[in-house]
Scaffold this motif. Structure first.
Motif, PDB file in Angstrom:
ATOM      1  N   ILE A   1      78.608  19.851  28.183  1.00 53.28           N
ATOM      2  CA  ILE A   1      78.477  20.554  29.511  1.00 53.28           C
ATOM      3  C   ILE A   1      79.546  21.363  29.502  1.00 53.28           C
ATOM      4  CG2 ILE A   1      78.916  19.942  31.962  1.00 53.28           C
ATOM      5  CD1 ILE A   1      77.269  17.346  31.712  1.00 53.28           C
ATOM      6  N   TRP A   2      80.696  21.141  28.823  1.00 51.64           N
ATOM      7  CA  TRP A   2      81.867  22.394  28.778  1.00 51.64           C
ATOM      8  C   TRP A   2      81.406  23.158  27.870  1.00 51.64           C
ATOM      9  CZ3 TRP A   2      85.895  17.890  27.349  1.00 51.64           C
ATOM     10  CH2 TRP A   2      86.248  17.040  28.345  1.00 51.64           C
ATOM     11  N   ALA A   3      80.625  23.162  26.954  1.00 48.50           N
ATOM     12  CA  ALA A   3      80.097  24.375  26.100  1.00 48.50           C
ATOM     13  C   ALA A   3      79.491  25.380  26.693  1.00 48.50           C
ATOM     14  CB  ALA A   3      79.852  24.004  24.723  1.00 48.50           C
ATOM     15  N   ILE A   4      78.617  24.969  27.885  1.00 52.34           N
ATOM     16  CA  ILE A   4      77.637  25.704  28.522  1.00 52.34           C
ATOM     17  C   ILE A   4      78.210  27.121  28.814  1.00 52.34           C
ATOM     18  CG2 ILE A   4      76.049  25.680  30.174  1.00 52.34           C
ATOM     19  CD1 ILE A   4      75.626  22.981  30.126  1.00 52.34           C
ATOM     20  N   PRO A   5      79.193  27.090  29.599  1.00 57.70           N
ATOM     21  CA  PRO A   5      79.823  28.657  30.176  1.00 57.70           C
ATOM     22  C   PRO A   5      80.285  29.580  28.974  1.00 57.70           C
ATOM     23  CG  PRO A   5      80.619  26.943  31.427  1.00 57.70           C
ATOM     24  CD  PRO A   5      80.052  26.188  30.347  1.00 57.70           C
ATOM     25  N   PHE A   6      80.855  29.062  27.821  1.00 57.56           N
ATOM     26  CA  PHE A   6      81.136  29.634  26.645  1.00 57.56           C
ATOM     27  C   PHE A   6      79.561  30.255  26.082  1.00 57.56           C
ATOM     28  CE2 PHE A   6      82.478  30.262  22.134  1.00 57.56           C
ATOM     29  CZ  PHE A   6      83.340  31.267  22.537  1.00 57.56           C
ATOM     30  N   ASP A   7      78.659  29.118  25.868  1.00 61.97           N
ATOM     31  CA  ASP A   7      77.599  29.495  25.259  1.00 61.97           C
ATOM     32  C   ASP A   7      76.657  30.777  26.036  1.00 61.97           C
ATOM     33  OD1 ASP A   7      78.063  28.106  23.408  1.00 61.97           O
ATOM     34  OD2 ASP A   7      76.795  26.242  24.225  1.00 61.97           O
TER      35      ASP A   7
ATOM     36  N   PHE B   1      82.034  38.896  29.631  1.00 63.23           N
ATOM     37  CA  PHE B   1      81.313  37.840  29.498  1.00 63.23           C
ATOM     38  C   PHE B   1      81.790  36.701  28.918  1.00 63.23           C
ATOM     39  CE2 PHE B   1      77.642  40.603  31.161  1.00 63.23           C
ATOM     40  CZ  PHE B   1      77.626  40.156  32.510  1.00 63.23           C
ATOM     41  N   VAL B   2      82.026  36.848  27.519  1.00 62.41           N
ATOM     42  CA  VAL B   2      82.690  35.864  26.936  1.00 62.41           C
ATOM     43  C   VAL B   2      84.053  35.342  27.243  1.00 62.41           C
ATOM     44  CG1 VAL B   2      83.465  35.326  24.464  1.00 62.41           C
ATOM     45  CG2 VAL B   2      81.571  36.740  24.502  1.00 62.41           C
ATOM     46  N   ILE B   3      84.743  36.168  27.650  1.00 58.36           N
ATOM     47  CA  ILE B   3      85.946  35.620  28.255  1.00 58.36           C
ATOM     48  C   ILE B   3      85.943  34.838  29.527  1.00 58.36           C
ATOM     49  CG2 ILE B   3      88.275  36.363  29.462  1.00 58.36           C
ATOM     50  CD1 ILE B   3      88.151  38.736  27.342  1.00 58.36           C
ATOM     51  N   ALA B   4      84.937  35.303  30.413  1.00 61.29           N
ATOM     52  CA  ALA B   4      84.755  34.708  31.552  1.00 61.29           C
ATOM     53  C   ALA B   4      84.169  33.302  31.272  1.00 61.29           C
ATOM     54  CB  ALA B   4      83.958  35.379  32.383  1.00 61.29           C
TER      55      ALA B   4
END
Length: 68
Positions: free
Chosen positions: A18-24, A46-49
């Motif tokens: 779940i924590w990796a979803i925004p970065f992915d 987008f990657v930084i966000a």
């Protein structure tokens, strides 16, 4: 103080996913930006966000941050 107690549970594989979803999603957006031929800085943003979103989720789990 009772606010300083670390009452978060153990980190499970589900938490990591779940924590990796925004970065992915940020990485997916970077790929789309490159394929569309847009400015590279848009994709990097987008990657930084996404990375900051993941960091905020981890901080919320462990009770770290300005709202604690």
């Amino acid at each position: 103080m009772s606010d300083d107690d670390n009452t978060s549970g153990p980190v499970t594989l589900r938490h990591l996913f779940i924590w990796a979803i925004p970065f992915d999603l940020g990485l997916v957006a970077l790929v789309i930006v490159i394929m569309m031929g847009w400015e590279l800085w848009t994709g990097i943003g987008f990657v930084i966000a996404g990375a900051l979103g993941s960091l905020m989720m981890v901080g919320q789990h462990f009770g770290i941050g300005p709202d604690r």
